[in-house]
Design a protein around this motif. Structure first.
Motif, PDB file in Angstrom:
ATOM      1  N   TRP A  29       0.794  -1.230   0.000  1.00  0.00           N
ATOM      2  CA  TRP A  29       0.000   0.000   0.000  1.00  0.00           C
ATOM      3  C   TRP A  29       0.825   1.278   0.000  1.00  0.00           C
ATOM      4  N   GLY A  30       2.133   1.172   0.027  1.00  0.00           N
ATOM      5  CA  GLY A  30       2.965   2.359   0.091  1.00  0.00           C
ATOM      6  C   GLY A  30       3.175   2.822   1.524  1.00  0.00           C
ATOM      7  N   THR A  31       3.850   3.949   1.666  1.00  0.00           N
ATOM      8  CA  THR A  31       4.150   4.484   2.992  1.00  0.00           C
ATOM      9  C   THR A  31       2.866   4.819   3.746  1.00  0.00           C
ATOM     10  N   ALA A  32       2.836   4.458   5.008  1.00  0.00           N
ATOM     11  CA  ALA A  32       1.676   4.724   5.853  1.00  0.00           C
ATOM     12  C   ALA A  32       2.146   4.934   7.276  1.00  0.00           C
ATOM     13  N   VAL A  33       1.256   5.442   8.109  1.00  0.00           N
ATOM     14  CA  VAL A  33       1.499   5.475   9.546  1.00  0.00           C
ATOM     15  C   VAL A  33       1.097   4.116  10.110  1.00  0.00           C
TER      16      VAL A  33
ATOM     17  N   PHE B  35       3.736   1.463  19.875  1.00  0.00           N
ATOM     18  CA  PHE B  35       4.513   2.335  18.998  1.00  0.00           C
ATOM     19  C   PHE B  35       3.673   2.793  17.815  1.00  0.00           C
ATOM     20  N   VAL B  36       3.846   4.052  17.447  1.00  0.00           N
ATOM     21  CA  VAL B  36       3.191   4.622  16.273  1.00  0.00           C
ATOM     22  C   VAL B  36       4.257   5.367  15.482  1.00  0.00           C
ATOM     23  N   MET B  37       4.406   5.055  14.189  1.00  0.00           N
ATOM     24  CA  MET B  37       5.435   5.696  13.377  1.00  0.00           C
ATOM     25  C   MET B  37       5.132   5.458  11.904  1.00  0.00           C
TER      26      MET B  37
END
Length: 366
Positions: A116-120, A210-212
């Motif tokens: 899906w590509g870059t995501a949070v 963790f969220v990044m």
């Protein structure tokens, strides 16, 4: 309703760029004999509510993100799939063997980018108990806001006591909103150190949330753990194709076995790249029978879980009795714990709950 085709009534609550990852690993050895290698803690309904810990976790995160991914061991995949059928089978990622939390989370990040590509990405363990889902989700939304700017964000739990069972986060200078810099991480301290931290203030429990952004995580991994980073990218590139089994068999066992705390959180915090968002919601690790008894209200009297037969006491208070096919009487022992599963019977007291982790080995030695 599925995790990728949600109830339209809650679509407006989604964070469009957020994908939730649930690492579902670990046995929960302090909850033996309920928790076993073939029946780990996250598959159990510990409180007798009718829902297992992983079912609670999926229900709690589903209003946040359209996509939910679970990383678990191959031997548990069928049970996980049966318990949370709303998560598509393609989003159930299986590990052939445990390689600690960094490999699991990094593989999820690489798969997210591949698909899906870059995501949070938000990572939450499958075996925690959080009664107030709305407060939890509000904290995650704040963490996602900070993560979009390139920080690795950890959610810190407001301590309720000087516990020696958890790691601690030292909170530094304020950032925007509720976020603060992470000054340092501390491994599980002794009682005196923990009491000192609470007295000084400015510390939170580290619950491993963790969220990044995926590109931020993998970028740090490229610098700090390049072999692991290259390995999960190679596996992710093959995951949805015919070469998956061969690539996993060749690469997985070569991945560095390390926790995300040591691989990313601690070194990146030293560089100023980690933020903490404090969470004031109620949180429980349910790590042993002492915590289970406390959550179940054993201090106020007898608590029975997973059984219909009677429990009686004679000169004893606060027993916790779990499972079993016969009446139980506790005589002269306060805070007793009696647990029966198909495999074994455990008899202990709450003050010795941490030592239960050695019970299976003791039985094997007989």
């Amino acid at each position: 309703m599925t995790a990728e085709n949600p109830d339209p009534r809650i679509v407006s609550d989604f964070l469009d760029d957020l994908i939730t990852v649930i690492p579902a690993g670990g046995v929960g050895s302090r909850l033996w004999p309920l928790s076993q290698p073939h029946r780990p803690k996250f598959l159990l309904d510990l409180l007798g509510t009718g829902a297992t810990l992983i079912q609670d976790t999926v229900a709690r995160v589903s209003p946040l993100s359209e996509r939910v991914m679970i990383v678990t061991g191959e031997r548990h995949a069928d049970a996980v799939g049966a318990q949370v059928p709303a998560v598509p089978a393609a989003n159930l990622v299986t590990e052939p063997s445990p390689r600690d939390s960094m490999a699991a989370i990094a593989l999820a990040a690489a798969l997210i980018e591949q698909r899906w590509g870059t995501a949070v990405m938000a990572s939450f363990a499958a075996d925690h108990l959080i009664p107030d889902g709305e407060a939890f989700r509000a904290t995650v939304r704040e963490a996602a806001r900070v993560a979009r700017d390139g920080k690795v964000v950890v959610i810190g739990i407001e301590p309720t006591e000087p516990s020696t069972a958890f790691g601690y986060i030292e909170m530094g200078d304020p950032l925007s909103g509720e976020a603060r810099e992470v000054a340092a991480f501390t491994e599980k301290p002794d009682a005196e150190t923990a009491a000192g931290m609470l007295a000084r203030g400015g510390y939170a429990w580290n619950a491993g949330m963790f969220v990044m952004r995926t590109d931020v995580l993998l970028g740090h991994l490229d610098r700090l753990q390049p072999t692991l980073a290259a390995g999960v990218r190679e596996i992710a590139a093959a995951w949805d194709g015919p070469e998956r089994a061969d690539v996993v068999a060749r690469v997985w066992s070569t991945l560095t076995k390390i926790a995300i705390d040591h691989a990313i959180a601690e070194p990146v915090a030293a560089e100023g790249g980690v933020a903490v968002v404090p969470g004031s919601f109620e949180w429980h690790d349910v790590g042993d029978f002492d915590s289970l008894a406390e959550l179940s209200g054993a201090a106020g009297g007898t608590v029975a879980i997973g059984r219909d037969l009677p429990v009686a006491t004679v000169a004893a208070r606060g027993p916790l009795v779990v499972g079993g096919t016969k009446p139980v009487v506790v005589v002269g022992v306060d805070d007793a714990v009696v647990v029966e599963s198909d495999e074994a019977i455990l008899v202990t007291v709450r003050s010795a709950a941490q030592r239960v982790k050695d019970a299976a080995a003791a039985l094997a030695d007989t």
